[in-house]
Scaffold this active site. Sequence first.
Site, mmCIF file in Angstrom:
data_model
loop_
_atom_site.group_PDB
_atom_site.id
_atom_site.type_symbol
_atom_site.label_atom_id
_atom_site.label_comp_id
_atom_site.label_asym_id
_atom_site.label_seq_id
_atom_site.Cartn_x
_atom_site.Cartn_y
_atom_site.Cartn_z
ATOM 1 N N ASN A 149 9.475 1.773 -2.718
ATOM 2 C CA ASN A 149 8.888 2.970 -3.322
ATOM 3 C C ASN A 149 9.859 3.574 -4.334
ATOM 4 O O ASN A 149 11.063 3.323 -4.265
ATOM 5 C CB ASN A 149 8.558 3.986 -2.229
ATOM 6 C CG ASN A 149 7.319 3.600 -1.462
ATOM 7 O OD1 ASN A 149 6.323 3.175 -2.043
ATOM 8 N ND2 ASN A 149 7.372 3.718 -0.141
ATOM 9 N N CYS A 170 1.958 -2.891 -0.195
ATOM 10 C CA CYS A 170 2.049 -1.756 0.722
ATOM 11 C C CYS A 170 1.122 -2.035 1.899
ATOM 12 O O CYS A 170 0.239 -2.890 1.816
ATOM 13 C CB CYS A 170 1.649 -0.478 -0.005
ATOM 14 S SG CYS A 170 1.833 1.038 0.969
ATOM 15 N N HIS A 171 1.295 -1.323 3.010
ATOM 16 C CA HIS A 171 0.459 -1.554 4.188
ATOM 17 C C HIS A 171 -0.451 -0.368 4.505
ATOM 18 O O HIS A 171 -1.057 -0.329 5.568
ATOM 19 C CB HIS A 171 1.325 -1.881 5.406
ATOM 20 C CG HIS A 171 2.506 -0.975 5.571
ATOM 21 N ND1 HIS A 171 3.790 -1.439 5.687
ATOM 22 C CD2 HIS A 171 2.603 0.377 5.615
ATOM 23 C CE1 HIS A 171 4.620 -0.427 5.807
ATOM 24 N NE2 HIS A 171 3.914 0.690 5.766
ATOM 25 N N HIS A 201 -0.912 4.747 -2.247
ATOM 26 C CA HIS A 201 -0.850 5.973 -1.454
ATOM 27 C C HIS A 201 -1.957 6.963 -1.803
ATOM 28 O O HIS A 201 -1.996 8.053 -1.232
ATOM 29 C CB HIS A 201 0.528 6.649 -1.559
ATOM 30 C CG HIS A 201 1.615 5.874 -0.884
ATOM 31 N ND1 HIS A 201 2.939 6.262 -0.931
ATOM 32 C CD2 HIS A 201 1.587 4.727 -0.163
ATOM 33 C CE1 HIS A 201 3.673 5.391 -0.263
ATOM 34 N NE2 HIS A 201 2.874 4.454 0.222
ATOM 35 N N TYR A 258 0.657 14.916 -2.201
ATOM 36 C CA TYR A 258 0.117 14.417 -3.474
ATOM 37 C C TYR A 258 -0.927 15.358 -4.051
ATOM 38 O O TYR A 258 -1.409 15.156 -5.171
ATOM 39 C CB TYR A 258 -0.532 13.042 -3.293
ATOM 40 C CG TYR A 258 0.341 12.022 -2.614
ATOM 41 C CD1 TYR A 258 1.716 12.002 -2.816
ATOM 42 C CD2 TYR A 258 -0.208 11.072 -1.762
ATOM 43 C CE1 TYR A 258 2.512 11.068 -2.195
ATOM 44 C CE2 TYR A 258 0.586 10.132 -1.142
ATOM 45 C CZ TYR A 258 1.947 10.135 -1.355
ATOM 46 O OH TYR A 258 2.733 9.205 -0.742
#
Length: 488
Positions: A149, A170-171, A201, A258
């Site tokens: 990241n 990414c998971h 994300h 975010y």
Amino acid sequence: MSFKIAIIGAGSVGFTKKLFTDILCVSEFKDIEFALTDVSEHNLQMIKAILDRIVEANGLPTRVTATTERRKALEGARYVISCVRVGGLEAYADDIRIPLKYGIDQCVGDTICAGGILYGQRNIPVILDFCKDIREVAETNAKFLNYANPMAMNTWAAIEYGKVDTVGLCHGVQHGAEQIAEVLGAKSRQELDYVCSGINHQTWFIDLRLNGRKIGKDELVAAFEAHPVYSQQEKLRIDVLKRFGVYSTESNGHLSEYLPWYRKRPDEITRWIDMSDWIHGETGGYLRYSTETRNWFETEYPQFLEAASKPIDPSKRSNEHASHILEALETNRVYRGHFNVRNNGVITNLPQDAIIESPGFVDRFGINMAAGITLPEACAATCIASINVQRMSVHAAIAGDIDLLKLAVLHDPLVGAVSTPEEVWQMVDEMVVAQAAWLPQYAHALPAARERLSTSGVKTRDWAGAARRSVRSIEELRAEKAALKQAS
């Protein structure tokens, strides 16, 4: 098959071990070489000892090498995997600590927001060094798999400026799908099909099918609100589901930073988060967790080494994308996953230059994205706000432009909801000065930044955040693990 995989930042011991064992679950991959590299000789030798023990215990011909000379590790590599954290926990602590002085309360701070943007400034020059080495000494057309990241910024820089074949991994999508399958009562994860698309994300489950039956918003909301655990841990995420109509991949804590609405006032923060685990919104939660994990590993290393003597169990292969991508590319067994790549028309209502996360299929011909996806308008609007911040952040990191960096931070949704322009300007000066050791591109800007800090009249506060917890000692961690074991 015989080829070489280089892992940069291999001192991320637990994650490197997971990637290693996943890859060796592919029967054709037993005779490959893993070249480990890290800036920490100490961490490098610890992970090498663990991987050597796995190879020995399983009677494999796999070769493991380790060196602090990155370029040597990359020589002849067909695949390069990055899981670096530039600046380590020392710089990361400033990503959380300094914004708090200006009222910005972050749970993770590694994607956007003040912490994520500065994290990107540290990473991007190093990512470009990786790309230079890959172009010059790795196997021709080597593939760069970035796990580090801030995912979108790192991948953006590697593709646009590094000129290397790059995919970000990414998971978050997998974890979100596991939650949805659970609340809907699926007997196995395989009963759930989905299309999940957006940016890293901030990816959205825009189409859900359980055993072929389409799942709508109302059914999903009811299922989450009825769940005894997720109804408490994911309050913010469920609220976004109600308003947007689709579920976000990201955890309660991640998603909260975010958006401009949920963390801008201390009383609002405590209303929406859950303190049962760091990932649900705790102030600086991931920093605390990472610090405790490092301390635990250092203390309990002999146990980790002993555990490495167990046979590899292919049935326990994780859902991390890397091993599945390599298997598809090398054997032509098709794999479907969600990948971070340049948009180029994949998502119709996001900018073409953005790094998006969306479904794709992998075979011998590479990663083939499913194109023509249109996000719901609210999801697109939220993603675009972050994309604009990411773009400015990448360009600032490349140019060493502190004014553009300040504009990027100013346009961040949560920062803009909390801080004034004067506060943002001073905060960025303070962060750049504090992290100067990892920001060579801003060396020319440091004298002026220090001068401004010495004369600035912007007031700050000594604030630990709305929901901060102290780092637990090894003894406290042992007691907690013992209690959990007894309870189970």
